[in-house]
Design a protein around this motif. Sequence first.
Motif, mmCIF file in Angstrom:
data_model
loop_
_atom_site.group_PDB
_atom_site.id
_atom_site.type_symbol
_atom_site.label_atom_id
_atom_site.label_comp_id
_atom_site.label_asym_id
_atom_site.label_seq_id
_atom_site.Cartn_x
_atom_site.Cartn_y
_atom_site.Cartn_z
ATOM 1 N N LEU A 1 5.385 -4.509 -7.751
ATOM 2 C CA LEU A 1 5.731 -3.682 -8.906
ATOM 3 C C LEU A 1 4.602 -3.670 -9.927
ATOM 4 O O LEU A 1 4.271 -2.618 -10.480
ATOM 5 C CB LEU A 1 7.024 -4.179 -9.546
ATOM 6 C CG LEU A 1 7.526 -3.360 -10.724
ATOM 7 C CD1 LEU A 1 7.885 -1.941 -10.277
ATOM 8 C CD2 LEU A 1 8.712 -4.030 -11.369
ATOM 9 N N ILE A 2 3.982 -4.794 -10.170
ATOM 10 C CA ILE A 2 2.872 -4.855 -11.122
ATOM 11 C C ILE A 2 1.697 -4.013 -10.639
ATOM 12 O O ILE A 2 1.097 -3.263 -11.414
ATOM 13 C CB ILE A 2 2.459 -6.317 -11.375
ATOM 14 C CG1 ILE A 2 3.533 -7.025 -12.189
ATOM 15 C CG2 ILE A 2 1.112 -6.398 -12.081
ATOM 16 C CD1 ILE A 2 3.355 -8.518 -12.295
ATOM 17 N N VAL A 3 1.374 -4.108 -9.347
ATOM 18 C CA VAL A 3 0.268 -3.304 -8.801
ATOM 19 C C VAL A 3 0.587 -1.817 -8.919
ATOM 20 O O VAL A 3 -0.271 -1.014 -9.292
ATOM 21 C CB VAL A 3 -0.031 -3.711 -7.344
ATOM 22 C CG1 VAL A 3 -0.977 -2.728 -6.678
ATOM 23 C CG2 VAL A 3 -0.598 -5.110 -7.292
ATOM 24 N N MET B 1 -1.369 1.055 -11.144
ATOM 25 C CA MET B 1 -1.831 2.333 -10.604
ATOM 26 C C MET B 1 -1.286 3.509 -11.406
ATOM 27 O O MET B 1 -1.959 4.523 -11.566
ATOM 28 C CB MET B 1 -1.394 2.483 -9.135
ATOM 29 C CG MET B 1 -2.181 1.662 -8.172
ATOM 30 S SD MET B 1 -1.839 2.097 -6.466
ATOM 31 C CE MET B 1 -0.225 1.399 -6.225
ATOM 32 N N LEU B 2 -0.064 3.375 -11.909
ATOM 33 C CA LEU B 2 0.548 4.462 -12.670
ATOM 34 C C LEU B 2 -0.129 4.664 -14.022
ATOM 35 O O LEU B 2 -0.373 5.809 -14.433
ATOM 36 C CB LEU B 2 2.043 4.177 -12.866
ATOM 37 C CG LEU B 2 2.856 5.216 -13.625
ATOM 38 C CD1 LEU B 2 2.897 6.522 -12.843
ATOM 39 C CD2 LEU B 2 4.262 4.709 -13.873
ATOM 40 N N PHE B 3 -0.455 3.575 -14.711
ATOM 41 C CA PHE B 3 -0.995 3.683 -16.053
ATOM 42 C C PHE B 3 -2.520 3.646 -16.120
ATOM 43 O O PHE B 3 -3.091 4.032 -17.131
ATOM 44 C CB PHE B 3 -0.412 2.585 -16.942
ATOM 45 C CG PHE B 3 1.057 2.774 -17.187
ATOM 46 C CD1 PHE B 3 1.523 3.891 -17.844
ATOM 47 C CD2 PHE B 3 1.966 1.839 -16.726
ATOM 48 C CE1 PHE B 3 2.874 4.075 -18.063
ATOM 49 C CE2 PHE B 3 3.317 2.015 -16.933
ATOM 50 C CZ PHE B 3 3.783 3.135 -17.608
ATOM 51 N N TRP B 4 -3.170 3.166 -15.071
ATOM 52 C CA TRP B 4 -4.630 3.130 -15.026
ATOM 53 C C TRP B 4 -5.057 3.721 -13.695
ATOM 54 O O TRP B 4 -5.132 3.041 -12.678
ATOM 55 C CB TRP B 4 -5.134 1.693 -15.202
ATOM 56 C CG TRP B 4 -6.599 1.582 -15.392
ATOM 57 C CD1 TRP B 4 -7.361 2.227 -16.309
ATOM 58 C CD2 TRP B 4 -7.492 0.782 -14.629
ATOM 59 N NE1 TRP B 4 -8.670 1.862 -16.174
ATOM 60 C CE2 TRP B 4 -8.775 0.968 -15.149
ATOM 61 C CE3 TRP B 4 -7.314 -0.091 -13.558
ATOM 62 C CZ2 TRP B 4 -9.879 0.332 -14.620
ATOM 63 C CZ3 TRP B 4 -8.417 -0.730 -13.043
ATOM 64 C CH2 TRP B 4 -9.699 -0.520 -13.576
ATOM 65 N N SER C 1 -5.230 -0.237 -2.721
ATOM 66 C CA SER C 1 -3.985 -0.542 -3.423
ATOM 67 C C SER C 1 -2.775 0.194 -2.843
ATOM 68 O O SER C 1 -1.667 -0.365 -2.838
ATOM 69 C CB SER C 1 -4.126 -0.245 -4.909
ATOM 70 O OG SER C 1 -4.464 1.108 -5.118
ATOM 71 N N VAL C 2 -2.979 1.397 -2.348
ATOM 72 C CA VAL C 2 -1.857 2.143 -1.766
ATOM 73 C C VAL C 2 -1.342 1.472 -0.493
ATOM 74 O O VAL C 2 -0.141 1.209 -0.377
ATOM 75 C CB VAL C 2 -2.247 3.623 -1.536
ATOM 76 C CG1 VAL C 2 -1.153 4.355 -0.776
ATOM 77 C CG2 VAL C 2 -2.510 4.311 -2.863
ATOM 78 N N ILE D 1 7.258 4.394 -7.031
ATOM 79 C CA ILE D 1 6.178 4.727 -7.966
ATOM 80 C C ILE D 1 4.938 5.182 -7.208
ATOM 81 O O ILE D 1 4.299 6.174 -7.561
ATOM 82 C CB ILE D 1 5.868 3.534 -8.880
ATOM 83 C CG1 ILE D 1 7.015 3.306 -9.857
ATOM 84 C CG2 ILE D 1 4.557 3.743 -9.644
ATOM 85 C CD1 ILE D 1 6.909 2.025 -10.659
ATOM 86 N N VAL D 2 4.595 4.471 -6.137
ATOM 87 C CA VAL D 2 3.405 4.844 -5.371
ATOM 88 C C VAL D 2 3.612 6.188 -4.680
ATOM 89 O O VAL D 2 2.698 7.023 -4.647
ATOM 90 C CB VAL D 2 3.035 3.735 -4.362
ATOM 91 C CG1 VAL D 2 1.884 4.168 -3.482
ATOM 92 C CG2 VAL D 2 2.662 2.465 -5.104
#
Length: 100
Positions: free
Chosen positions: A14-16, A20-23, A31-32, A84-85
């Motif tokens: 979730l943190i990763v 990715m969502l905000f940066w 990361s994906v 999110i991803v």
Amino acid sequence: MAALASVWFGLICLIVSLIMLFWRPAFTDWSVPFVLWLGAPGTMCIAGLVLWSYRKDKSGDRGIAARRLQCKVAIGLAIVAAAIVYYLIINAQQVPPGLP
């Protein structure tokens, strides 16, 4: 111990995904797959194995109830991270050729 580990793995996923969502520079080729191929499925697998191991336990032990709750939270965190991803992938724009 596996139930606790699954919660931590779900939280890391979730943190990763939030990073990715905000940066957006963190939305990269490493990361994906980390979240979609390794992190979220691994978290759900570990949590599912713990839930499966206690499926027939009818005792009122509070420790087992806590492990079940940890596994359910871990599965929820992994699903939110994957969602999110996938949202980022669906709304991604193609970079024109020639740009770094």
